[in-house]
Design an enzyme around this catalytic site. Structure first.
Site, short mmCIF file in Angstrom:
data_model
loop_
_atom_site.label_atom_id
_atom_site.label_comp_id
_atom_site.label_asym_id
_atom_site.label_seq_id
_atom_site.Cartn_x
_atom_site.Cartn_y
_atom_site.Cartn_z
CG PHE A 1 -2.10 -1.07 1.24
CD1 PHE A 1 -2.28 -1.92 0.17
CD2 PHE A 1 -2.85 -1.04 2.38
CE1 PHE A 1 -3.15 -3.05 0.37
CE2 PHE A 1 -3.73 -1.82 2.29
CZ PHE A 1 -4.06 -2.83 1.49
CD GLU A 2 3.94 3.40 -2.39
OE1 GLU A 2 4.04 4.42 -1.79
OE2 GLU A 2 5.07 2.56 -2.96
CB ILE A 3 -0.76 5.16 3.13
CG1 ILE A 3 0.39 6.07 3.78
CG2 ILE A 3 -0.88 3.78 3.49
CD1 ILE A 3 0.66 5.72 5.40
#
Ligand SMILES: [Zn+2]
Length: 430
Positions: A302-304
């Site tokens: 995940f890239e938040i």
């Protein structure tokens, strides 16, 4: 300390180089530094964050446990703190439970990810709450899960960032921990930048990666999430190919990601394979290893958060929210996303199917089991770590020789039996 000295020298040099400017002009330039410093009002220091997490665990010994795993080689040492959540502490090792492994802070400059780890643990301990969370149903959901959280995978790299190197993503000796895994390791793209993506001298050359592999193999999770920042995206394998895996498990992964995108990412997140979506292929990543070798049914990156308006060297701003509102919004949205995973995950995968996959289909090399074994010993006898690391290669060689000689002996033994057998057989007809 170094930062304030640099700033002082910078102020001095600017002041000295602009004698013809008016004082007002000089002031307005000086109030706008070329990069954004770490906002200490919003972000914990690494030591403080780990301390906060340890005291949180201390306050909730019924549900949370913490361990610190150390490893090292060639004079470089690292340590990783791991927190385990289980509603009933005694059942932490119960393999009939649904297992989730989350890692944060693999890249030093992505400070926001470790703040999210603290937030998730605070909610799990029920010291903080999600705005729209139904606690009764959540408790029901969490009854059958064990969650392992690595809040700061790359402590040494993070220390470099805190010392002023705000663009550092690699570990304490310049290796990118998300290129040091064995799947497609060491392959370099045309735009390869050693500053960003140095894969190390060999797969698993880095103590941090060795510790993470050991945790993954022994815990054998159903879900793995590697949490990063720099953009908003929900990635699934592969990172080293520009496509996703075939089949039903892959479809399940995509469905879960679509749900998360709709509910928590306001449909802004990019979804798909890391390699196909991000614009470059990445080789030797953790998520590809989790999918291909540990056979984690749902493996994600995940890239938040990301700010693509930040200038190239303005790394703190590029990778982390700098104002209070955005900081709060990111932590609220993404902690809610993780609790959706805790809720939906167990419905997507049959816990026992993973056991079947593990015993029949999963293949982890002797080296990997062996490293895991040695790592275990290292933890127990912390001081002998260097000796064991040096001895590892020899032990492996002896072990291979032992296997080879056993096979040879077996072969000789069998051929002797068959000779004896032939004599008996040939004796019968005559
Ligand atoms: Zn990253």
């Amino acid at each position: 300390m170094g930062g304030s000295f640099l700033l002082f020298s910078y102020l001095l040099s600017v002041f000295a180089s602009l004698p013809s400017f008016t004082v007002v002009k000089a002031d307005s330039d000086l109030t706008r530094p070329s990069f954004t410093p770490i906002n200490r009002d919003l972000y914990h220091s690494s030591d403080d964050l780990i301390e906060q997490i340890k005291s949180l665990v201390h306050r909730h010994p019924d549900k949370l446990t913490v361990e610190t795993i150390k490893a090292g080689n060639k004079g470089y040492t690292s340590e990783i703190t791991v927190v385990t959540y289980c509603q009933s502490r005694k059942e932490t090792d119960d393999k009939s439970k649904f297992r989730i492994l989350l890692s944060f802070g693999q890249h030093g400059r992505e400070l926001i990810t470790s703040e999210l780890a603290l937030r998730i643990l605070s909610i799990l301990s029920e010291e903080q709450f999600l705005p729209k969370m139904d606690r009764a149903s959540l408790n029901g959901t969490l009854e059958n899960v064990v969650i392992k959280v690595v809040p700061m995978e790359n402590l040494n790299g993070r220390k470099l960032v805190e010392a002023g190197n705000l663009c550092e993503r690699r570990n304490g000796r310049g290796v990118d921990l998300n290129r040091n895994w064995s799947v497609d390791w060491g392959k370099k793209e045309k735009d390869y930048d050693p500053y960003e993506e140095n894969p190390g001298i060999a797969p698993f050359s880095e103590p941090e990666t060795q510790i993470m592999r050991k945790i993954a193999i022994s815990f054998d999770p159903h879900i793995w999430v590697n949490v990063h920042s720099g953009m908003e995206a929900l990635f699934m394998p592969y990172d080293h190919k520009n496509r996703t895996p075939d089949g039903l498990p892959s479809q399940r992964m995509r469905l879960l990601l679509e749900e998360l995108n709709n509910v928590h990412c306001h449909k802004r997140c990019m979804i798909g394979s890391g390699g196909g979506s991000v614009g470059y292929l990445a080789h030797g990543t953790a998520t590809d290893y989790m999918h291909d070798v540990v056979r984690v049914p749902m493996s994600f990156t995940f890239e938040i958060y990301g700010d693509n308006t930040a200038t190239l060297k303005d790394c703190f701003k590029m990778f982390n929210p700098v104002d209070h509102t955005t900081f709060k919004r990111v932590l609220n949205d993404w902690s809610a996303a993780f609790f959706t995973i805790f809720k939906l995950g167990p419905h997507q995968i049959d816990v026992h199917s993973k056991a079947a996959v593990s015993s029949m289909d999963k293949w982890v090399s002797i080296d990997e089991y062996f490293d895991g074994y040695l790592m275990g010993r290292r933890n127990r006898y912390g001081k002998k770590m260097e000796v064991l690391e040096v001895g590892m290669q020899e032990i492996r060689t002896y072990f291979r020789l032992f296997l080879l000689s056993s096979v040879l002996l077996l072969f000789m033994f069998c051929s002797r039996i068959s000779k004896t057998g032939r004599q008996i057989v040939s004796a019968i007809p005559i």
